[in-house]
Scaffold this active site. Structure first.
Site, PDB file in Angstrom:
ATOM      1  N   HIS A  91      41.126   8.304  23.105  1.00  0.00           N
ATOM      2  CA  HIS A  91      40.358   7.709  24.212  1.00  0.00           C
ATOM      3  C   HIS A  91      41.154   6.576  24.864  1.00  0.00           C
ATOM      4  O   HIS A  91      40.671   5.456  25.022  1.00  0.00           O
ATOM      5  CB  HIS A  91      38.995   7.212  23.721  1.00  0.00           C
ATOM      6  CG  HIS A  91      38.125   8.277  23.137  1.00  0.00           C
ATOM      7  ND1 HIS A  91      37.569   9.288  23.904  1.00  0.00           N
ATOM      8  CD2 HIS A  91      37.721   8.492  21.863  1.00  0.00           C
ATOM      9  CE1 HIS A  91      36.850  10.076  23.120  1.00  0.00           C
ATOM     10  NE2 HIS A  91      36.929   9.625  21.880  1.00  0.00           N
TER      11      HIS A  91
ATOM     12  N   ASP B 154      32.846   5.438  24.225  1.00  0.00           N
ATOM     13  CA  ASP B 154      34.204   5.739  23.768  1.00  0.00           C
ATOM     14  C   ASP B 154      35.197   5.744  24.925  1.00  0.00           C
ATOM     15  O   ASP B 154      36.382   5.458  24.736  1.00  0.00           O
ATOM     16  CB  ASP B 154      34.254   7.118  23.084  1.00  0.00           C
ATOM     17  CG  ASP B 154      33.917   7.032  21.606  1.00  0.00           C
ATOM     18  OD1 ASP B 154      34.086   5.957  21.018  1.00  0.00           O
ATOM     19  OD2 ASP B 154      33.486   8.048  21.049  1.00  0.00           O
TER      20      ASP B 154
ATOM     21  N   VAL C 225      27.410   2.154  20.202  1.00  0.00           N
ATOM     22  CA  VAL C 225      28.301   2.350  19.060  1.00  0.00           C
ATOM     23  C   VAL C 225      29.412   3.318  19.453  1.00  0.00           C
ATOM     24  O   VAL C 225      29.152   4.401  19.990  1.00  0.00           O
ATOM     25  CB  VAL C 225      27.507   2.874  17.843  1.00  0.00           C
ATOM     26  CG1 VAL C 225      28.445   3.215  16.694  1.00  0.00           C
ATOM     27  CG2 VAL C 225      26.481   1.838  17.401  1.00  0.00           C
TER      28      VAL C 225
END
Length: 367
Positions: free
Chosen positions: A96, A270, A298
């Site tokens: 990422h 992400d 998260v």
């Protein structure tokens, strides 16, 4: 080839990148596998199982980074691992890059070959490694969203599916890909009123055909996003642009206009997040409030269900890992276009346009 599997050190990351069955396959192909001590413990896989499969257990990451020609990980290397990387190493993991200039610069400086799980794309246009983790994240987004809608969690105090005589929650999902589809399935199954927004009319037609009647599909644009976000009790951010930073499709002003106690689950975090007020969180400290709206951002959602996620991930990574180990990255890339698409950088040179565009950096496409 020596294949190395270090223990993941990202906060609250319990997955491991190779299961014992994968070790056996690597050994059948003539490779040596080094596993860091307790690397599989978070996924319920003890060192003894790896030993029985033929792996060599090593005490720390240094030996793995020093010897392995192919590093297989789950998440990107963290700063304390940067100095361990060698310039003749191929690193196969989720990177990422577009979400982190620091990581991009560090991997370019380390001159590794970086093959990103998330940009491997097959001849059908699918992302075979990203898909199972997106399935997990999509399903978990509703599970977590339902929890944080509860009043003790400072949510609106709404039961997702309602009860007879009381309306269910309004669940709005931006993005109708793998994450959005799996989120919609779970939310619909619990009885919520679900709206999926996407820019692809063909995808919306497909979802309209397969989803139950409590799921509505709407073309995504500035107006429909504005209207539906304001209505949402639970908002799921599921926007994906391969390899690129996620666009902020939900602005700060829209978040401010949401209902007090509403919940945002930004699965796109992400890749930087698709909600302007999103910032990365961890499983240990998963939420924060802004404008009285709960944000759950998260960055490794599937890590919470590590046993399921580890097996689902290695099911799809192992064939590519074997091919890279058997042939080396150059021949593997020549013979398999999916691996070419996975290569984001080679020895100090960016080869992925989306990452280069994210930071205004030059790149050289692999021919």
């Amino acid at each position: 080839m020596i294949v190395g599997v270090p223990k993941e050190i990202k906060p609250d990351e319990y997955r491991v990148s190779l299961i014992p069955a994968g070790v056996e396959e690597m050994l059948k192909h003539g490779h040596t596998v080094l596993i860091e001590k307790d690397a599989g413990s978070g996924s319920g896989i003890p060192d003894l199982e790896y030993k029985r499969a033929g792996a060599k257990i090593v005490a720390g990451p240094e030996e793995i980074y020093e010897q392995a020609g192919l590093l297989i990980k789950v998440k990107e290397p963290l700063p304390k691992e940067y100095h361990l990387l060698r310039n003749d190493t191929t690193v196969f993991t989720f990177f990422h890059f577009a979400a982190s200039k620091q990581l991009t610069d560090a991997m370019l400086g380390a001159r590794v070959v970086a093959i990103a799980y998330e940009t491997i794309r097959d001849e059908h246009g699918q992302h075979p490694i990203l898909t199972p983790m997106s399935e997990v994240a999509g399903r978990m987004s509703i599970q977590e969203g339902a929890k944080y809608l509860e009043k003790p969690m400072h949510g609106r105090g709404i039961l997702l599916g309602g009860v007879p005589g009381v309306a269910p929650a309004e669940v709005v999902i931006i993005g109708g890909g793998i994450v959005g589809t799996n989120a919609a399935k779970v939310a619909a199954g619990l009885g919520a009123r679900v709206t999926i927004l996407d820019v692809n009319i063909g995808r919306l037609r497909y979802l309209d055909d397969i989803m139950p009647k409590n799921v509505v599909t709407i073309m995504s644009n500035t107006q429909t996003i504005r209207e539906k976000v304001r209505d949402a009790d639970l908002l799921i951010g599921a926007v994906l642009i391969e390899g690129a930073r996620a666009p902020h499709v939900v602005t700060r002003e829209l978040v401010q206009a949401m209902k007090p106690g509403a919940v945002i689950i930004d699965v796109a975090i992400d890749q930087g997040g698709c909600v302007e007020t999103s910032k990365p969180t961890t499983h240990s400290n998963p939420i924060y409030k802004e404008y009285d709206v709960i944000h759950y951002c998260v960055t490794n959602i599937p890590g919470a269900v590590a046993c399921t996620s580890t097996h689902a991930l290695t099911n799809v990574t192992l064939p590519y890992a074997l091919e890279i180990a058997d042939k080396g990255y150059e021949r593997a890339a020549r013979e398999n276009p999916a691996i070419v698409r996975g290569i984001n950088m080679v020895k100090g040179t960016l080869t992925n346009k989306a990452v280069a565009d994210a930071f205004g950096m030059p790149y050289n496409a692999l021919g």
